[in-house]
Design an enzyme around this catalytic site. Sequence first.
Site, mmCIF file in Angstrom:
data_model
loop_
_atom_site.group_PDB
_atom_site.id
_atom_site.type_symbol
_atom_site.label_atom_id
_atom_site.label_comp_id
_atom_site.label_asym_id
_atom_site.label_seq_id
_atom_site.Cartn_x
_atom_site.Cartn_y
_atom_site.Cartn_z
ATOM 1 N N HIS A 57 -21.919 1.052 26.745
ATOM 2 C CA HIS A 57 -22.073 0.956 25.285
ATOM 3 C C HIS A 57 -23.398 1.559 24.844
ATOM 4 C CE1 HIS A 57 -20.924 -1.005 21.365
ATOM 5 N NE2 HIS A 57 -22.151 -0.562 21.122
ATOM 6 N N HIS A 59 -25.321 4.493 21.740
ATOM 7 C CA HIS A 59 -25.192 5.278 20.497
ATOM 8 C C HIS A 59 -26.059 6.518 20.636
ATOM 9 C CE1 HIS A 59 -23.043 2.251 17.999
ATOM 10 N NE2 HIS A 59 -23.566 1.440 18.898
ATOM 11 N N GLN A 152 -18.681 3.647 11.556
ATOM 12 C CA GLN A 152 -19.803 2.712 11.409
ATOM 13 C C GLN A 152 -19.775 1.937 10.084
ATOM 14 O OE1 GLN A 152 -23.438 2.319 13.194
ATOM 15 N NE2 GLN A 152 -22.785 0.551 11.991
ATOM 16 N N HIS A 210 -16.545 -2.432 18.113
ATOM 17 C CA HIS A 210 -17.645 -3.344 17.838
ATOM 18 C C HIS A 210 -16.975 -4.578 17.250
ATOM 19 C CE1 HIS A 210 -20.139 0.178 18.326
ATOM 20 N NE2 HIS A 210 -21.241 -0.526 18.127
ATOM 21 N N GLU A 213 -19.785 -8.787 15.916
ATOM 22 C CA GLU A 213 -21.241 -8.744 16.158
ATOM 23 C C GLU A 213 -21.927 -9.428 14.979
ATOM 24 O OE1 GLU A 213 -23.036 -4.870 16.469
ATOM 25 O OE2 GLU A 213 -24.879 -5.670 17.344
ATOM 26 N N ASP A 309 -26.634 -0.296 24.257
ATOM 27 C CA ASP A 309 -26.526 -0.238 22.799
ATOM 28 C C ASP A 309 -27.683 0.580 22.247
ATOM 29 O OD1 ASP A 309 -25.160 -0.632 20.438
ATOM 30 O OD2 ASP A 309 -25.857 -2.660 20.124
#
Length: 309
Positions: A57, A59, A152, A210, A213, A309
């Site tokens: 995971h 970005h 997102q 996701h 969260e 992350d």
Amino acid sequence: MDFDLIVRGGTLPDGRVADIGIAGETIAAIEPELTAAAGTVIDARGNLISPPFVDPHFHMDATLSYGIPRINASGTLLEGIALWGELKPLLTHEAVRERALAYCDWAVSMGLLAIRTHVDVCDDRLLAVEALLEVKKTVAPYIDLQLVAFPQDGLYRSPTARQNTVRALDLGVDIVGGIPHFERTMADGTRSVTELCEIAAKRGLMVDLHCDETDDPLSRHIEQLAYETERLGLQGRVAGSHLTSMHSMDNYYVSKLLPLIAEAGVAAIPNPLINIMLQGRHDTFPKRRGLTRVKEMLALGIRVGWGQD
Ligand SMILES: [Zn+2]
């Protein structure tokens, strides 16, 4: 037998000290002491030798962007997403590519050879998608890089996210992503899980959302994700990333939920390094840490992979 390469005296993950003989691209021998000759010898005494690390995971479109255009003052996920929204219009193909390649150099130097990165598709230019598809090709000889199409700003909450997610998949992005807890309502979140899983089923792709969260114990999209995985026959191809609301859920509910996740073969990807910073920011005392229930999941045979992350 002679080898092309011998790595001498390194410590294996199980604690043994051994020589490793490599012929061509194959590990041909692991023994306490190899007497054979080799074209190349690496002295690894005092060092760990392990299989490559995997980061499930990440970005990569946001990597190495700290401070651009400013730092996150509140430390919350919501300000983080808003800040990323300020940076997005300023991104260029070259900048995304160069930062990603710089990160990949660091990753390789630390033994990290498999990375799954989410890539934001809520920019109609799909600039980050194109840049990271290029990076994926460039690093292919040494990093197994998977891309997740990640809306997102919300599949439904952002006006063009839905079509951009499909466009990104058409361009060759590997995995279907989403963010149900960021949609406008719980109902929209639920609906997004269903639609994203249907897209994956139709295209034969994997899913990595996701998921939950938040510190809200009523954020239960993982339940829908497990349900859709069963319904659409996606067992073994679906992951829920973060799952931090599970920290705050009531135990009775979790005792029903975890077996359903296990039964559906849904994997969990906690990202504790980032979530101990982001979660619990609205708490006074006691302050929650926002980590998911790893030991309980492992005890039920749910696959767990740690992400950066
Ligand atoms: Zn993430």
